[in-house]
Design a protein around this motif. Structure first.
Motif, PDB file in Angstrom:
ATOM      1  N   GLU A  15       0.820  -1.203   0.000  1.00 55.73           N
ATOM      2  CA  GLU A  15       0.000   0.000   0.000  1.00 55.73           C
ATOM      3  C   GLU A  15       0.862   1.265   0.000  1.00 55.73           C
ATOM      4  O   GLU A  15       0.560   2.233  -0.698  1.00 55.73           O
ATOM      5  CB  GLU A  15      -0.954   0.009   1.206  1.00 55.73           C
ATOM      6  CG  GLU A  15      -1.944   1.181   1.213  1.00 55.73           C
ATOM      7  CD  GLU A  15      -2.811   1.227  -0.046  1.00 55.73           C
ATOM      8  OE1 GLU A  15      -3.182   2.344  -0.460  1.00 55.73           O
ATOM      9  OE2 GLU A  15      -3.092   0.155  -0.625  1.00 55.73           O
ATOM     10  N   ARG A  16       1.944   1.246   0.777  1.00 58.23           N
ATOM     11  CA  ARG A  16       2.838   2.404   0.779  1.00 58.23           C
ATOM     12  C   ARG A  16       3.458   2.622  -0.593  1.00 58.23           C
ATOM     13  O   ARG A  16       3.577   3.746  -1.071  1.00 58.23           O
ATOM     14  CB  ARG A  16       3.955   2.207   1.807  1.00 58.23           C
ATOM     15  CG  ARG A  16       3.552   2.474   3.247  1.00 58.23           C
ATOM     16  CD  ARG A  16       4.786   2.480   4.138  1.00 58.23           C
ATOM     17  NE  ARG A  16       5.725   3.512   3.733  1.00 58.23           N
ATOM     18  CZ  ARG A  16       7.037   3.477   3.969  1.00 58.23           C
ATOM     19  NH1 ARG A  16       7.557   2.436   4.597  1.00 58.23           N
ATOM     20  NH2 ARG A  16       7.812   4.462   3.592  1.00 58.23           N
ATOM     21  N   GLN A  19       0.814   4.005  -2.959  1.00 48.74           N
ATOM     22  CA  GLN A  19       0.544   5.410  -2.673  1.00 48.74           C
ATOM     23  C   GLN A  19       1.627   6.309  -3.258  1.00 48.74           C
ATOM     24  O   GLN A  19       1.332   7.373  -3.805  1.00 48.74           O
ATOM     25  CB  GLN A  19       0.440   5.626  -1.164  1.00 48.74           C
ATOM     26  CG  GLN A  19      -0.853   5.120  -0.545  1.00 48.74           C
ATOM     27  CD  GLN A  19      -0.893   5.337   0.956  1.00 48.74           C
ATOM     28  OE1 GLN A  19       0.104   5.697   1.570  1.00 48.74           O
ATOM     29  NE2 GLN A  19      -2.053   5.097   1.546  1.00 48.74           N
ATOM     30  N   GLY A  26      -3.697  11.330  -1.651  1.00 49.18           N
ATOM     31  CA  GLY A  26      -3.509  10.023  -1.049  1.00 49.18           C
ATOM     32  C   GLY A  26      -2.940   8.982  -1.991  1.00 49.18           C
ATOM     33  O   GLY A  26      -2.776   7.820  -1.616  1.00 49.18           O
ATOM     34  N   GLY A  27      -2.618   9.384  -3.234  1.00 50.56           N
ATOM     35  CA  GLY A  27      -2.046   8.440  -4.192  1.00 50.56           C
ATOM     36  C   GLY A  27      -2.970   7.310  -4.560  1.00 50.56           C
ATOM     37  O   GLY A  27      -2.536   6.172  -4.764  1.00 50.56           O
ATOM     38  N   ASP A  28      -4.273   7.618  -4.655  1.00 56.57           N
ATOM     39  CA  ASP A  28      -5.259   6.558  -4.889  1.00 56.57           C
ATOM     40  C   ASP A  28      -5.559   6.304  -6.363  1.00 56.57           C
ATOM     41  O   ASP A  28      -6.256   5.340  -6.692  1.00 56.57           O
ATOM     42  CB  ASP A  28      -6.578   6.906  -4.183  1.00 56.57           C
ATOM     43  CG  ASP A  28      -6.431   6.898  -2.672  1.00 56.57           C
ATOM     44  OD1 ASP A  28      -5.589   6.133  -2.179  1.00 56.57           O
ATOM     45  OD2 ASP A  28      -7.145   7.665  -2.000  1.00 56.57           O
ATOM     46  N   ARG A  33      -0.651   2.917 -10.951  1.00 57.43           N
ATOM     47  CA  ARG A  33      -1.000   2.308  -9.667  1.00 57.43           C
ATOM     48  C   ARG A  33      -1.892   1.097  -9.885  1.00 57.43           C
ATOM     49  O   ARG A  33      -1.693   0.044  -9.273  1.00 57.43           O
ATOM     50  CB  ARG A  33      -1.705   3.321  -8.770  1.00 57.43           C
ATOM     51  CG  ARG A  33      -2.137   2.688  -7.449  1.00 57.43           C
ATOM     52  CD  ARG A  33      -3.073   3.576  -6.646  1.00 57.43           C
ATOM     53  NE  ARG A  33      -3.673   2.781  -5.583  1.00 57.43           N
ATOM     54  CZ  ARG A  33      -3.363   2.865  -4.292  1.00 57.43           C
ATOM     55  NH1 ARG A  33      -2.460   3.735  -3.890  1.00 57.43           N
ATOM     56  NH2 ARG A  33      -3.949   2.097  -3.402  1.00 57.43           N
TER      57      ARG A  33
END
Length: 408
Positions: A15-16, A19, A26-28, A33
């Motif tokens: 998850e890090r 992100q 929030g890098g969503d 990604r």
């Protein structure tokens, strides 16, 4: 490497990482990604032995009941994963390469974050099972299209304009460190813009433009090598000699703007200096120490600056140029933030050599092989070979026209 890092489950890092690679708050978001998450999930299932293969139990020893951790990883694991991907008959060879690169990128991030001590996925033995590049011809190699070139240059131009304007319009009572941070951001955006424009329009080889750590003669172009008024730049060519390269109109303004903003202390400063904080911190400490400054005084001096680059500018501590690998990292970052549509079997970003090849395409189509060869600093024979797909297409048009006349 701490025992705590090594005992961390692999998926605790996912998850890090996502992100950091994602877009938006929030890098969503972002295509990268989404694709990286899919491949990390595939990798996680494989290392745990959950891919439905009865002959594969995963990388954790059979007598241990726990999730895979970083302590289980080494180059042999990545070699086996490369073999696993290559053995999937439903995947094309270039797709295998692409999927492996996602895992390799995560592995490199883990090294930087302290989870791993080495980039195992990039070792030759780990990558050996990966298939070749399908014997692609030169004409199949990446070349920036006009749409990609315009998208990237427009993105870096808008980005630089916004950040530079934010810096130059700061109120007079702005805190000194805040003003320095704004200047640093403006310098970085202006440097990236100048670099992209030079790669996009000059067709200069990236190895002629930037520093090669393995070749002291290739120290990266300096301001003394440029003549913005004449539109030329001296570079150390592939043929092992200095020669003048053209600076077409589109690159003049970004270069001039960056120079004005940076105001280098001397002409011997690199046009594209590194912004790597670790490199600059070490350089500043060493140089000030050699000038007789004590450690306490150096620390106090550095604390007065938001970034060591700004101290280097004031004290004329000349930094090195960014390397060719550094340019690739910059283009990877910019290709992601610009959200450029890239459909290529080898590169998921606009690679430096693609800018050169893209200009070669433009020149061959517009002016023919002779003019293109002069601009590209290549023999006409080599240009004809590398851009043979253009001539083949033109001959195809001639054949089509001939057939229509006969059949008509």
């Amino acid at each position: 490497m701490s025992d705590r890092a090594l005992s961390t489950p692999l998926d605790d890092s996912f998850e890090r990482y996502l992100q950091d690679k994602g877009k938006g708050r929030g890098g969503d978001g972002g295509n990268y990604r989404r694709n990286a998450a899919r491949e990390l999930e595939r990798f996680a299932e494989w290392v745990a032995g959950d891919r439905g293969d009865d002959d594969w139990a995963g990388i954790v020893p059979n007598d241990v009941d726990r999730d895979p951790t970083f302590d289980d990883l080494d180059e042999r694991v990545f070699r086996e994963y490369a073999r696993y991907l290559a053995g999937d008959r439903g995947l094309k060879q270039n797709t295998v390469q692409t999927y492996y690169r996602y895992i390799s990128a995560w592995c490199g991030w883990c090294v930087n974050e302290g989870y791993l001590e080495a980039h195992y996925a990039q070792r030759a033995s780990a990558m050996a099972p990966l298939p070749e590049d399908d014997g692609r011809k030169p004409g199949d190699q990446q070349a920036w299209t006009s749409e990609q070139r315009h998208a990237l240059t427009r993105h870096v131009d808008e980005q630089a304009r916004d950040v530079v304007e934010a810096y130059t319009t700061l109120p007079e009572d702005t805190d000194s460190l805040d003003k320095q941070r704004a200047r640093y951001a403006a310098l970085k955006a202006a440097r990236d813009r100048a670099l992209v424009f030079v790669l996009a329009y000059t067709a200069v080889r990236v190895g002629e433009l930037l520093r090669d750590p393995n070749d002291p003669r290739r120290r990266g172009v300096r301001w003394e090598d440029l003549s913005l008024d004449d539109g030329s730049m001296d570079v150390y060519r592939k043929k092992q000699q200095w020669d003048a390269a053209s600076l077409p109109d589109p690159v003049i303004s970004p270069l001039r703007s960056f120079r004005q903003l940076m105001d280098p202390p001397t002409e011997r400063w690199p046009v594209f200096p590194t912004f790597d904080q670790r490199t600059l911190a070490e350089l500043v400490r060493e140089e000030l120490g050699e000038r007789g400054e004590r450690s306490e005084a150096i620390t106090e001096c550095r604390n007065e600056y938001a970034r060591d680059l700004l101290l280097a500018l004031d004290e004329d501590i000349r930094p090195p140029s960014i390397t060719t690998d550094g340019a690739r990292s910059i283009l990877q970052r910019l290709s992601e933030t610009a959200e450029i549509d890239i459909d290529h079997p080898k590169h998921d970003y606009l690679a430096p050599h693609g800018g050169r090849r893209g200009m070669g395409e433009v020149l061959v189509r517009a002016f023919g092989y002779t003019v293109a060869a002069r601009y590209l600093d290549n023999s006409e024979e080599m240009v004809r070979e590398r851009y043979s797909h253009i001539e083949a297409g033109e001959l195809g048009d001639v054949a089509t026209e001939a057939l229509s006349e006969i059949d008509g």
